[in-house]
Design a protein around this motif. Sequence first.
Motif, PDB file in Angstrom:
ATOM      1  N   ARG A 434       0.830  -1.207   0.000  1.00 37.44           N
ATOM      2  CA  ARG A 434       0.000   0.000   0.000  1.00 37.44           C
ATOM      3  C   ARG A 434       0.862   1.253   0.000  1.00 37.44           C
ATOM      4  NH1 ARG A 434      -2.638  -2.954   4.252  1.00 37.44           N
ATOM      5  NH2 ARG A 434      -4.542  -3.991   3.497  1.00 37.44           N
ATOM      6  N   ALA A 435       1.928   1.241   0.793  1.00 38.09           N
ATOM      7  CA  ALA A 435       2.814   2.407   0.863  1.00 38.09           C
ATOM      8  C   ALA A 435       3.469   2.662  -0.485  1.00 38.09           C
ATOM      9  CB  ALA A 435       3.879   2.189   1.943  1.00 38.09           C
ATOM     10  N   GLU A 436       3.881   1.584  -1.173  1.00 36.95           N
ATOM     11  CA  GLU A 436       4.521   1.743  -2.479  1.00 36.95           C
ATOM     12  C   GLU A 436       3.516   2.274  -3.503  1.00 36.95           C
ATOM     13  OE1 GLU A 436       7.408   2.245  -4.928  1.00 36.95           O
ATOM     14  OE2 GLU A 436       7.841   1.317  -2.980  1.00 36.95           O
ATOM     15  N   VAL A 437       2.260   1.847  -3.393  1.00 37.24           N
ATOM     16  CA  VAL A 437       1.223   2.357  -4.290  1.00 37.24           C
ATOM     17  C   VAL A 437       1.016   3.849  -4.060  1.00 37.24           C
ATOM     18  CG1 VAL A 437      -1.259   2.287  -4.807  1.00 37.24           C
ATOM     19  CG2 VAL A 437       0.034   0.160  -4.585  1.00 37.24           C
ATOM     20  N   ARG A 438       1.018   4.261  -2.799  1.00 35.23           N
ATOM     21  CA  ARG A 438       0.870   5.694  -2.497  1.00 35.23           C
ATOM     22  C   ARG A 438       2.039   6.494  -3.062  1.00 35.23           C
ATOM     23  NH1 ARG A 438      -1.078   3.620   2.519  1.00 35.23           N
ATOM     24  NH2 ARG A 438       0.971   3.890   3.485  1.00 35.23           N
ATOM     25  N   ARG A 439       3.233   5.955  -2.940  1.00 32.31           N
ATOM     26  CA  ARG A 439       4.401   6.664  -3.484  1.00 32.31           C
ATOM     27  C   ARG A 439       4.329   6.744  -5.002  1.00 32.31           C
ATOM     28  NH1 ARG A 439       6.926   4.191   1.007  1.00 32.31           N
ATOM     29  NH2 ARG A 439       7.283   2.256  -0.129  1.00 32.31           N
ATOM     30  N   ALA A 440       3.880   5.665  -5.625  1.00 36.73           N
ATOM     31  CA  ALA A 440       3.757   5.683  -7.082  1.00 36.73           C
ATOM     32  C   ALA A 440       2.738   6.731  -7.519  1.00 36.73           C
ATOM     33  CB  ALA A 440       3.344   4.304  -7.586  1.00 36.73           C
ATOM     34  N   ALA A 441       1.633   6.842  -6.785  1.00 35.22           N
ATOM     35  CA  ALA A 441       0.630   7.847  -7.111  1.00 35.22           C
ATOM     36  C   ALA A 441       1.183   9.248  -6.933  1.00 35.22           C
ATOM     37  CB  ALA A 441      -0.606   7.653  -6.228  1.00 35.22           C
ATOM     38  N   ALA A 442       1.988   9.449  -5.881  1.00 33.16           N
ATOM     39  CA  ALA A 442       2.586  10.765  -5.637  1.00 33.16           C
ATOM     40  C   ALA A 442       3.567  11.124  -6.753  1.00 33.16           C
ATOM     41  CB  ALA A 442       3.293  10.779  -4.284  1.00 33.16           C
ATOM     42  N   ARG A 443       4.355  10.146  -7.179  1.00 30.79           N
ATOM     43  CA  ARG A 443       5.298  10.409  -8.275  1.00 30.79           C
ATOM     44  C   ARG A 443       4.554  10.771  -9.555  1.00 30.79           C
ATOM     45  NH1 ARG A 443       8.144   5.982  -5.927  1.00 30.79           N
ATOM     46  NH2 ARG A 443       7.161   4.520  -7.375  1.00 30.79           N
ATOM     47  N   ALA A 444       3.470  10.041  -9.830  1.00 30.05           N
ATOM     48  CA  ALA A 444       2.697  10.327 -11.035  1.00 30.05           C
ATOM     49  C   ALA A 444       2.083  11.719 -10.976  1.00 30.05           C
ATOM     50  CB  ALA A 444       1.602   9.280 -11.206  1.00 30.05           C
ATOM     51  N   ALA A 445       1.622  12.129  -9.788  1.00 34.59           N
ATOM     52  CA  ALA A 445       1.024  13.450  -9.624  1.00 34.59           C
ATOM     53  C   ALA A 445       2.044  14.561  -9.837  1.00 34.59           C
ATOM     54  CB  ALA A 445       0.391  13.578  -8.239  1.00 34.59           C
ATOM     55  N   LYS A 446       3.321  14.264  -9.570  1.00 38.06           N
ATOM     56  CA  LYS A 446       4.385  15.251  -9.736  1.00 38.06           C
ATOM     57  C   LYS A 446       5.137  15.051 -11.045  1.00 38.06           C
ATOM     58  CE  LYS A 446       5.342  16.396  -4.910  1.00 38.06           C
ATOM     59  NZ  LYS A 446       5.268  17.833  -5.099  1.00 38.06           N
ATOM     60  N   GLY A 447       4.512  14.342 -11.974  1.00 38.48           N
ATOM     61  CA  GLY A 447       5.149  14.153 -13.272  1.00 38.48           C
ATOM     62  C   GLY A 447       6.278  13.163 -13.252  1.00 38.48           C
ATOM     63  N   GLY A 448       6.232  12.200 -12.302  1.00 33.06           N
ATOM     64  CA  GLY A 448       7.259  11.162 -12.252  1.00 33.06           C
ATOM     65  C   GLY A 448       8.380  11.451 -11.297  1.00 33.06           C
ATOM     66  N   ARG A 449       8.355  12.622 -10.613  1.00 32.68           N
ATOM     67  CA  ARG A 449       9.434  12.938  -9.684  1.00 32.68           C
ATOM     68  C   ARG A 449       9.093  12.461  -8.289  1.00 32.68           C
ATOM     69  NH1 ARG A 449       8.403  17.792 -12.025  1.00 32.68           N
ATOM     70  NH2 ARG A 449       7.634  18.616 -10.047  1.00 32.68           N
ATOM     71  N   GLU A 450      10.096  12.089  -7.525  1.00 31.53           N
ATOM     72  CA  GLU A 450       9.900  11.740  -6.120  1.00 31.53           C
ATOM     73  C   GLU A 450       9.491  12.993  -5.346  1.00 31.53           C
ATOM     74  OE1 GLU A 450      10.048   9.016  -4.501  1.00 31.53           O
ATOM     75  OE2 GLU A 450      11.117   7.575  -5.758  1.00 31.53           O
ATOM     76  N   PRO A 451       8.585  12.883  -4.383  1.00 33.55           N
ATOM     77  CA  PRO A 451       8.249  14.044  -3.564  1.00 33.55           C
ATOM     78  C   PRO A 451       9.486  14.566  -2.829  1.00 33.55           C
ATOM     79  CG  PRO A 451       6.756  12.184  -3.148  1.00 33.55           C
ATOM     80  CD  PRO A 451       7.884  11.677  -3.975  1.00 33.55           C
ATOM     81  N   GLU A 452       9.669  15.888  -2.859  1.00 32.97           N
ATOM     82  CA  GLU A 452      10.850  16.463  -2.212  1.00 32.97           C
ATOM     83  C   GLU A 452      10.635  16.548  -0.699  1.00 32.97           C
ATOM     84  OE1 GLU A 452      11.749  20.173  -3.937  1.00 32.97           O
ATOM     85  OE2 GLU A 452      12.191  19.368  -5.927  1.00 32.97           O
ATOM     86  N   ALA A 453      11.707  16.359   0.037  1.00 26.18           N
ATOM     87  CA  ALA A 453      11.629  16.482   1.496  1.00 26.18           C
ATOM     88  C   ALA A 453      11.394  17.939   1.855  1.00 26.18           C
ATOM     89  CB  ALA A 453      12.935  16.001   2.124  1.00 26.18           C
ATOM     90  N   PRO A 454      10.422  18.236   2.714  1.00 28.27           N
ATOM     91  CA  PRO A 454      10.138  19.620   3.082  1.00 28.27           C
ATOM     92  C   PRO A 454      11.311  20.242   3.835  1.00 28.27           C
ATOM     93  CG  PRO A 454       8.927  18.082   4.488  1.00 28.27           C
ATOM     94  CD  PRO A 454       9.542  17.282   3.392  1.00 28.27           C
ATOM     95  N   ALA A 455      11.533  21.527   3.557  1.00 28.93           N
ATOM     96  CA  ALA A 455      12.554  22.333   4.247  1.00 28.93           C
ATOM     97  C   ALA A 455      13.969  21.809   4.037  1.00 28.93           C
ATOM     98  CB  ALA A 455      12.258  22.410   5.753  1.00 28.93           C
ATOM     99  N   ALA A 456      14.186  20.978   3.018  1.00 31.60           N
ATOM    100  CA  ALA A 456      15.544  20.502   2.754  1.00 31.60           C
ATOM    101  C   ALA A 456      16.316  21.598   2.037  1.00 31.60           C
ATOM    102  CB  ALA A 456      15.509  19.247   1.894  1.00 31.60           C
ATOM    103  N   PRO A 457      17.526  21.937   2.499  1.00 33.51           N
ATOM    104  CA  PRO A 457      18.267  23.010   1.862  1.00 33.51           C
ATOM    105  C   PRO A 457      18.665  22.683   0.430  1.00 33.51           C
ATOM    106  CG  PRO A 457      19.628  21.856   3.477  1.00 33.51           C
ATOM    107  CD  PRO A 457      18.233  21.354   3.636  1.00 33.51           C
TER     108      PRO A 457
END
Length: 624
Positions: A434-457
């Motif tokens: 389920r977690a991997e499916v959620r990550r895949a959906a997030a990547r697809a929503a961002k055009g294939g990119r991994e979600p960026e970590a918030p507040a990362a320099p």
Amino acid sequence: MAGRIREKSISEVREKARIDDVVSQYVTLRNAGGGSLKGLCPFHDEKSPSFHVTPSRGFYHCFGCQAGGDVIDFVKEMDGLTFSEAVERLADKVGVVLEREDADGNDDRPRGPQRSRLVGAHQVAQEFYAEQLGGPEALVARQFLAERGFDQEAALRFGVGFSPRDGEALLRHLRGRGFSVDELVAAGLVAVGRSAYDKFRGRLMWPIRDATGDTIGFGARRIFDDDRIEAKYLNTSETTIYKKSQVLYGLDLARREIAKSSRAVIVEGYTDVMACHLAGVGQAVATCGTAFGDEHAKVLRRFLHDHEEFRGEVIFTFDGDAAGQKAAMRAFNGDQNFVSQTYVAVEPSGLDPCDLRIQQGDGAVRELVARRVPLYRFVLGNVVGRHDLDRADGRVDALREGARLVSSVRDRSKVDAFARELAQLVGVDPDEARAEVRRAAARAAKGGREPEAPAAPVAPRADVPDPRDPRFAIERETLKLVVQHPMAIGRTTGDIGVNDFTHPVYRGVWEAVAAAGGPASGSGDAAWAARVREHAGAPEIAAAVSELGVEPLLTLKEPDAGYVAHHVFRLLELTALRRIAEVKSRLQRTNPVEDSEAYNRMFGELAALEQHRRTLRDRIVGAE
């Protein structure tokens, strides 16, 4: 010009054309009580039936889209006819001879051939082709049918015929029956170059009928080697009465069986439909020269009675080759068109229903349908099957690819069930799937990119694990202890090995630690971290060592023995759980009768691993 139809004739058509009989040719109706019938509205897409027909009053009404009227209105709207054309069509069906007023120039029929004329031309053409099948020129056509198990009776049942090689035989016949060239061109039966000629020549012909039984097109099969047209099949081009995206071959024969059994079987060709019907699978239909699409699904659902109150079955048959798997993927992408359960029936030997009937008989065709498997399981199985599940990286790749597929499903209510199926196929915990499916959906929503970590320099490199990725939290925290506090973690790492790290970068970091002498040789100063970096074999490994060296631990105080033990033993426990999943997966794929030795060996290995995991769990609890 013909005059307007007299009101007396219109009233007679309304009286004799029972609205429930007419509507039932397009929609499966069921008793709704109070003398009313209901079904899925043919004028808009819906999953709960709101379309009602009241035979006693001769009216229909949809409470969803507000469409309504009498039997003439229904045919007019359903088939895109004028009022006069709808009356004419119904009159032909119920045997009413229409009386007309004197022509006054106000006839509401459009310019160009009427639908009834186009349908009439096809009916005459079908009878002509069927008659030609018995002639000497059609010997090759008859041999083709015989080789596929179809006798004269089968040819008559399905209206199969033969188009003469003479390029004007049908044209002359239809002109002799009073049809104009313009009508025949509009019907798609004749083409015009320097002169008019038959569209189909020297081919085996299948009449394509709509749900009411009217012939509206043809499928033509190449049977002569010297046929100048190389295409194996030619189908009628789009006309005002033939829309290939809305036509299903065999629906006129199958619709009652589909409604009766709440099951539809989708096959790939005309001969497959024939084979299924002759074998006792009377729900078989096929598309005509195009892939099964959304419009086909909408047509089929009306007869399947496919709605949320009742779920039937839609069974696709595909070849077992790559093309069949591609077709299965298309069907999976359209799965949400149906409320009914969708299945796949694939013969292990790769035979289609026609060849299966030839080689193994009618019973084998019925058995093929009976052995159906859920469509989602078939598609996910194909995806997972491309990977080596005996390897950790193979399982990771299988999970990621399967998750991308599951995350693409538009019907969100099915996602969780598909994720559980994916977990079972790969051999991982359902929560991980389920977690991997959620990550895949997030990547697809961002055009294939991994979600960026918030507040990362700085955005993390694609090949360096995200610090916030929960899948690798224990691995990361353990390595932070190794790099920052080697003396505290010391000899407790003796049981840790490279395979305890699932991410390639973290595995590389551990290899660099081992090459630098291991945690027991470190002093916790900058020299230690520098020494580990020197042994990093790639830039991303060196970068990860730096990150691990400066990132704060999750505890606010100095790590004590309990904190260290918790992470070390939890890391080892996760490895044990992965190995347990691997063995269970292999056990599921091993036949205990045919390969009893391997099965028993794995069973013993599983018992030992479970005991090891319990020991680690006890040590984790003891450290807390």
